[in-house]
Design a protein around this motif. Structure first.
Motif, short mmCIF file in Angstrom:
data_model
loop_
_atom_site.label_atom_id
_atom_site.label_comp_id
_atom_site.label_asym_id
_atom_site.label_seq_id
_atom_site.Cartn_x
_atom_site.Cartn_y
_atom_site.Cartn_z
N MET A 104 0.84 -1.17 0.00
CA MET A 104 0.00 0.00 0.00
C MET A 104 0.89 1.24 0.00
SD MET A 104 -2.32 1.70 3.06
CE MET A 104 -2.53 0.21 3.90
N ASN A 105 0.58 2.19 -0.84
CA ASN A 105 1.27 3.48 -0.86
C ASN A 105 0.50 4.47 0.01
OD1 ASN A 105 3.33 2.72 -2.56
ND2 ASN A 105 2.18 3.22 -4.40
N LEU A 106 1.19 5.09 0.94
CA LEU A 106 0.56 6.10 1.77
C LEU A 106 0.53 7.41 1.02
CD1 LEU A 106 2.28 5.24 5.14
CD2 LEU A 106 -0.03 4.65 4.45
N SER A 107 -0.53 8.17 1.22
CA SER A 107 -0.65 9.44 0.51
C SER A 107 0.44 10.41 0.96
CB SER A 107 -2.03 10.06 0.75
OG SER A 107 -2.08 10.69 2.01
N LYS A 108 0.85 11.25 0.03
CA LYS A 108 1.89 12.25 0.34
C LYS A 108 1.42 13.21 1.42
CE LYS A 108 4.27 12.02 -4.04
NZ LYS A 108 4.79 12.73 -5.20
N ASP A 109 0.13 13.54 1.40
CA ASP A 109 -0.41 14.46 2.41
C ASP A 109 -0.31 13.85 3.81
OD1 ASP A 109 -1.06 16.34 0.49
OD2 ASP A 109 -3.16 15.71 0.34
N LEU A 110 -0.65 12.58 3.93
CA LEU A 110 -0.57 11.91 5.22
C LEU A 110 0.87 11.77 5.68
CD1 LEU A 110 -2.21 10.66 7.48
CD2 LEU A 110 -2.17 8.49 6.24
N MET A 111 1.75 11.45 4.75
CA MET A 111 3.18 11.35 5.07
C MET A 111 3.71 12.70 5.56
SD MET A 111 4.57 8.30 4.48
CE MET A 111 6.23 8.53 3.88
N ALA A 112 3.36 13.75 4.87
CA ALA A 112 3.83 15.09 5.24
C ALA A 112 3.29 15.50 6.62
CB ALA A 112 3.42 16.11 4.18
N ALA A 113 2.02 15.22 6.86
CA ALA A 113 1.41 15.61 8.12
C ALA A 113 1.99 14.85 9.31
CB ALA A 113 -0.10 15.38 8.05
N SER A 114 2.39 13.62 9.09
CA SER A 114 2.89 12.80 10.20
C SER A 114 4.40 12.89 10.39
CB SER A 114 2.49 11.34 9.98
OG SER A 114 3.09 10.82 8.80
N GLY A 152 8.04 -1.50 8.62
CA GLY A 152 8.58 -1.49 7.27
C GLY A 152 7.72 -0.77 6.24
N LYS A 153 6.59 -0.22 6.67
CA LYS A 153 5.67 0.42 5.72
C LYS A 153 6.08 1.86 5.38
CE LYS A 153 1.67 -2.45 6.63
NZ LYS A 153 2.15 -3.42 7.61
N LEU A 154 6.83 2.50 6.26
CA LEU A 154 7.33 3.85 5.99
C LEU A 154 8.81 3.75 5.69
CD1 LEU A 154 5.66 5.99 8.82
CD2 LEU A 154 4.99 5.82 6.43
N GLN A 155 9.16 4.04 4.47
CA GLN A 155 10.56 4.00 4.07
C GLN A 155 10.93 5.38 3.52
OE1 GLN A 155 11.00 0.59 1.50
NE2 GLN A 155 10.70 -0.80 3.21
N TRP A 156 11.52 6.17 4.38
CA TRP A 156 11.87 7.53 4.03
C TRP A 156 13.20 7.57 3.29
CZ3 TRP A 156 10.77 10.65 9.13
CH2 TRP A 156 9.39 10.69 9.34
N THR A 157 13.35 8.62 2.49
CA THR A 157 14.60 8.85 1.78
C THR A 157 15.31 10.05 2.41
OG1 THR A 157 13.59 10.40 0.23
CG2 THR A 157 13.55 8.06 -0.39
N ASP A 158 16.59 10.18 2.09
CA ASP A 158 17.34 11.35 2.56
C ASP A 158 16.70 12.64 2.07
OD1 ASP A 158 19.11 9.55 3.64
OD2 ASP A 158 20.70 9.92 2.19
#
Length: 120
Positions: free
Chosen positions: A1-11, A40-46
């Motif tokens: 599942m891909n998390l929305s960019k808005d949700l990623m940004a808010a969290s 493992g569902k959130l994989q952030w980049t530099d």
């Protein structure tokens, strides 16, 4: 599942502040801790993390220092400030309100059977 960019940004802010509140750390450790916390569902980049760290530092929520670790690598370590702790506390309260509201609406939907959403 891909998390929305808005949700990623808010969290991202409360996640980073929370991880750093656990103890002084550097970028790679933050990325790994977030990945661990999310199973493992959130994989952030530099490219996502470092602009956030710089913004939080500019806002006075973090301080940083350069340190040479055991591996002789120079790393920038981040620590949370008192203002950062206050912001983390405020964000925690806000997210709890949002989480409670979402859980209530999802329970109501489930009870009424008015929607074909499956919940874990």
């Amino acid at each position: 599942m891909n998390l929305s960019k808005d949700l990623m940004a808010a969290s991202s802010t409360p996640l980073v502040l929370g991880v750093i509140a656990e103890g002084e750390t550097y970028g790679y450790e933050i990325v790994k801790r977030v990945e661990e916390l999310s199973g493992g569902k959130l994989q952030w980049t530099d490219g996502m993390l470092y602009p956030l760290l710089h913004r939080l530092e500019k806002q006075g929520f973090l301080i940083s220092r350069w340190h040479v670790g055991d591996s002789n690598r120079k790393r920038k370590y981040y620590a949370i400030t008192e203002d950062g702790r206050k912001t983390l506390c405020e964000q925690q309260q806000q997210w709890q309100i949002i989480n409670q509201a979402l859980n209530k609406v999802w329970r109501d939907i489930q009870r009424s059977g008015s929607h074909d959403i499956e919940f874990a």
